[in-house]
Design a protein around this motif. Sequence first.
Motif, PDB file in Angstrom:
ATOM      1  N   VAL A 362      -6.262  33.436  19.011  1.00  0.00           N
ATOM      2  CA  VAL A 362      -7.247  34.233  18.572  1.00  0.00           C
ATOM      3  C   VAL A 362      -8.183  33.524  17.441  1.00  0.00           C
ATOM      4  CG1 VAL A 362      -8.588  36.492  18.172  1.00  0.00           C
ATOM      5  CG2 VAL A 362      -6.337  36.299  19.508  1.00  0.00           C
ATOM      6  N   PRO A 363      -9.111  32.555  17.602  1.00  0.00           N
ATOM      7  CA  PRO A 363      -9.751  32.109  16.343  1.00  0.00           C
ATOM      8  C   PRO A 363     -10.783  32.688  15.675  1.00  0.00           C
ATOM      9  CG  PRO A 363     -10.403  30.723  18.185  1.00  0.00           C
ATOM     10  CD  PRO A 363      -9.366  32.241  18.874  1.00  0.00           C
ATOM     11  N   CYS A 364     -10.586  33.167  14.612  1.00  0.00           N
ATOM     12  CA  CYS A 364     -11.375  34.060  13.831  1.00  0.00           C
ATOM     13  C   CYS A 364     -12.550  33.309  13.294  1.00  0.00           C
ATOM     14  CB  CYS A 364     -10.645  34.525  12.837  1.00  0.00           C
ATOM     15  SG  CYS A 364      -9.295  35.767  13.652  1.00  0.00           S
ATOM     16  N   GLY A 365     -12.359  32.717  11.999  1.00  0.00           N
ATOM     17  CA  GLY A 365     -13.596  32.020  11.253  1.00  0.00           C
ATOM     18  C   GLY A 365     -13.259  31.058  10.277  1.00  0.00           C
ATOM     19  N   ARG A 366     -14.221  30.513   9.755  1.00  0.00           N
ATOM     20  CA  ARG A 366     -14.071  29.360   8.633  1.00  0.00           C
ATOM     21  C   ARG A 366     -14.670  30.036   7.480  1.00  0.00           C
ATOM     22  NH1 ARG A 366     -17.136  24.696  11.495  1.00  0.00           N
ATOM     23  NH2 ARG A 366     -16.673  23.641   9.518  1.00  0.00           N
ATOM     24  N   THR A 367     -14.302  29.822   6.339  1.00  0.00           N
ATOM     25  CA  THR A 367     -15.139  30.015   4.921  1.00  0.00           C
ATOM     26  C   THR A 367     -16.001  29.168   4.528  1.00  0.00           C
ATOM     27  OG1 THR A 367     -14.696  30.730   2.785  1.00  0.00           O
ATOM     28  CG2 THR A 367     -13.405  29.002   3.446  1.00  0.00           C
ATOM     29  N   ILE A 368     -17.342  29.550   4.156  1.00  0.00           N
ATOM     30  CA  ILE A 368     -18.095  28.836   3.559  1.00  0.00           C
ATOM     31  C   ILE A 368     -18.127  28.774   2.207  1.00  0.00           C
ATOM     32  CG2 ILE A 368     -20.636  28.605   3.368  1.00  0.00           C
ATOM     33  CD1 ILE A 368     -21.080  29.876   5.994  1.00  0.00           C
ATOM     34  N   MET A 369     -18.022  27.339   1.475  1.00  0.00           N
ATOM     35  CA  MET A 369     -18.035  27.305   0.219  1.00  0.00           C
ATOM     36  C   MET A 369     -19.324  27.168  -0.397  1.00  0.00           C
ATOM     37  SD  MET A 369     -16.402  23.970  -1.910  1.00  0.00           S
ATOM     38  CE  MET A 369     -14.733  24.487  -1.521  1.00  0.00           C
ATOM     39  N   HIS A 370     -19.709  28.378  -1.407  1.00  0.00           N
ATOM     40  CA  HIS A 370     -21.024  27.870  -1.923  1.00  0.00           C
ATOM     41  C   HIS A 370     -20.787  27.327  -3.362  1.00  0.00           C
ATOM     42  CE1 HIS A 370     -23.063  30.860   1.168  1.00  0.00           C
ATOM     43  NE2 HIS A 370     -21.703  31.261   1.211  1.00  0.00           N
ATOM     44  N   PHE A 371     -21.627  26.513  -3.854  1.00  0.00           N
ATOM     45  CA  PHE A 371     -21.518  26.055  -5.095  1.00  0.00           C
ATOM     46  C   PHE A 371     -22.822  26.003  -5.932  1.00  0.00           C
ATOM     47  CE2 PHE A 371     -21.964  22.522  -2.252  1.00  0.00           C
ATOM     48  CZ  PHE A 371     -22.781  21.649  -2.730  1.00  0.00           C
ATOM     49  N   ALA A 372     -22.886  25.838  -7.147  1.00  0.00           N
ATOM     50  CA  ALA A 372     -24.192  25.611  -7.779  1.00  0.00           C
ATOM     51  C   ALA A 372     -23.902  24.734  -9.137  1.00  0.00           C
ATOM     52  CB  ALA A 372     -24.678  26.940  -8.384  1.00  0.00           C
ATOM     53  N   THR A 373     -24.685  23.676  -9.213  1.00  0.00           N
ATOM     54  CA  THR A 373     -24.413  22.741 -10.240  1.00  0.00           C
ATOM     55  C   THR A 373     -25.679  22.427 -10.915  1.00  0.00           C
ATOM     56  OG1 THR A 373     -22.925  21.561  -8.730  1.00  0.00           O
ATOM     57  CG2 THR A 373     -23.647  20.506 -10.640  1.00  0.00           C
ATOM     58  N   VAL A 374     -25.757  22.312 -12.412  1.00  0.00           N
ATOM     59  CA  VAL A 374     -26.895  21.929 -13.139  1.00  0.00           C
ATOM     60  C   VAL A 374     -27.591  20.797 -12.670  1.00  0.00           C
ATOM     61  CG1 VAL A 374     -26.104  23.254 -14.902  1.00  0.00           C
ATOM     62  CG2 VAL A 374     -25.486  20.837 -14.884  1.00  0.00           C
ATOM     63  N   LYS A 375     -28.711  20.587 -12.821  1.00  0.00           N
ATOM     64  CA  LYS A 375     -29.506  19.157 -12.401  1.00  0.00           C
ATOM     65  C   LYS A 375     -28.954  18.055 -13.477  1.00  0.00           C
ATOM     66  CE  LYS A 375     -32.652  20.838  -9.874  1.00  0.00           C
ATOM     67  NZ  LYS A 375     -32.864  20.374  -8.522  1.00  0.00           N
TER      68      LYS A 375
END
Length: 397
Positions: A362-375
């Motif tokens: 039973v394959p469920c899901g994949r996490t999404i990696m959210h990131f933020a970086t300064v200019k």
Amino acid sequence: NLDLYKSISGPDVTFAPIINYKAVDEYTVIFELDEPWSAISYYLSSTYFPICDVDAYNESGNVWQACIGTGPYMLTEMVEGVSWKLEAFQKYWDTPAEIETIEVYRFADDSSRFNSFLAGAIDDIDTGLSQVQIQTLQLSGTEYTYGEVPLTNVYSMWMNTSRDVFSDVRVRQAVSMLINREEVDIAMFGQGMYKSVDCPWSDNVSGYVSGTVYDYDPDKGLDLLKQAGVEPSDLSFSILTVSSSGVMQIGAENIQAQLSQYGINVTIDGLAFFSCISSMFAGQFDAVFFNVDAYSADPVLCYTHPLLTGTFNTARVCDGMPELFAQFEDLLGKAANVTDKNEQRELLEQCTQLTYENALVVPCGRTIMHFATVKGFEPSRSPDDGQTNFYYWKIAD
């Protein structure tokens, strides 16, 4: 280090096929196996089994506290549990890293971390941005680069066909249909923080076939149990998982709660990582909830993963189906030895179809990696698995 790992419970089972090895010269080691094992290169290079200082391991008893390496950065300062300072290793075997100094901080709570980023005290938030924080960033006027990367690991529940409870394919199909996979994903990762899957493998892997999962359909699932002559209240099984992984534990508990609505009795057997791996290899489980790594660099590894068929290994989900095991063994053996990528993909697609038709997972899901970086910086991901790797970071033009 192989001597060390072969003495530790868990790794000793992993490396059991290696019965002898010797260094021929400075760059060559010959391994003698007692059976074919196509995944040997994966396990020898896996971060699960890093190169260790034996004396440090004997003192701490912890592999990850005793590991050493030859990577692009050196750890030069550390306040345990608080901060780490990394300096680019100028003698790195490949091109030295462009970012010379990286300081990593651990925050006591997520709000402190996010507020530090808004205030300019830190330059990057690498994981775990919530939807509210993303919206706050968009309205803040802060100059930053935002990105999201679905990781390649697929969190899944595999069913052991050698156990009576899962010996009938109709029961395995029914259990698959009684589990709302999206509900599992939300429990594990949070709303908007996951990517649904429609195949046991992530879509960047050779052999990916869309639509090879059973959709949530409780009525059809209950009907299949009736066809198999099984009452839901008669079904009872345990789910093996890693107790130290909050995500895996949450996923297993959500499946437990969902199935209990139909009278199915599910218990959870949470073990330490190496003990869990050892139990998997020994086939000591009814079902197991685990994340399957998908490495695009060597797609055959996805299918020789110990949870799938145990081909060239010792795991068990197909132990109750020797003819199916032989089919996987034949297909994977061919896939590991062909040079034509199209031919290899076709062979792996057949493996995916067999996995689906026999309702092994039973394959469920994949996490999404959210990131933020300064200019000013361009954080990049590893081309193999999408994980953060400071070596790939660049200074923006």
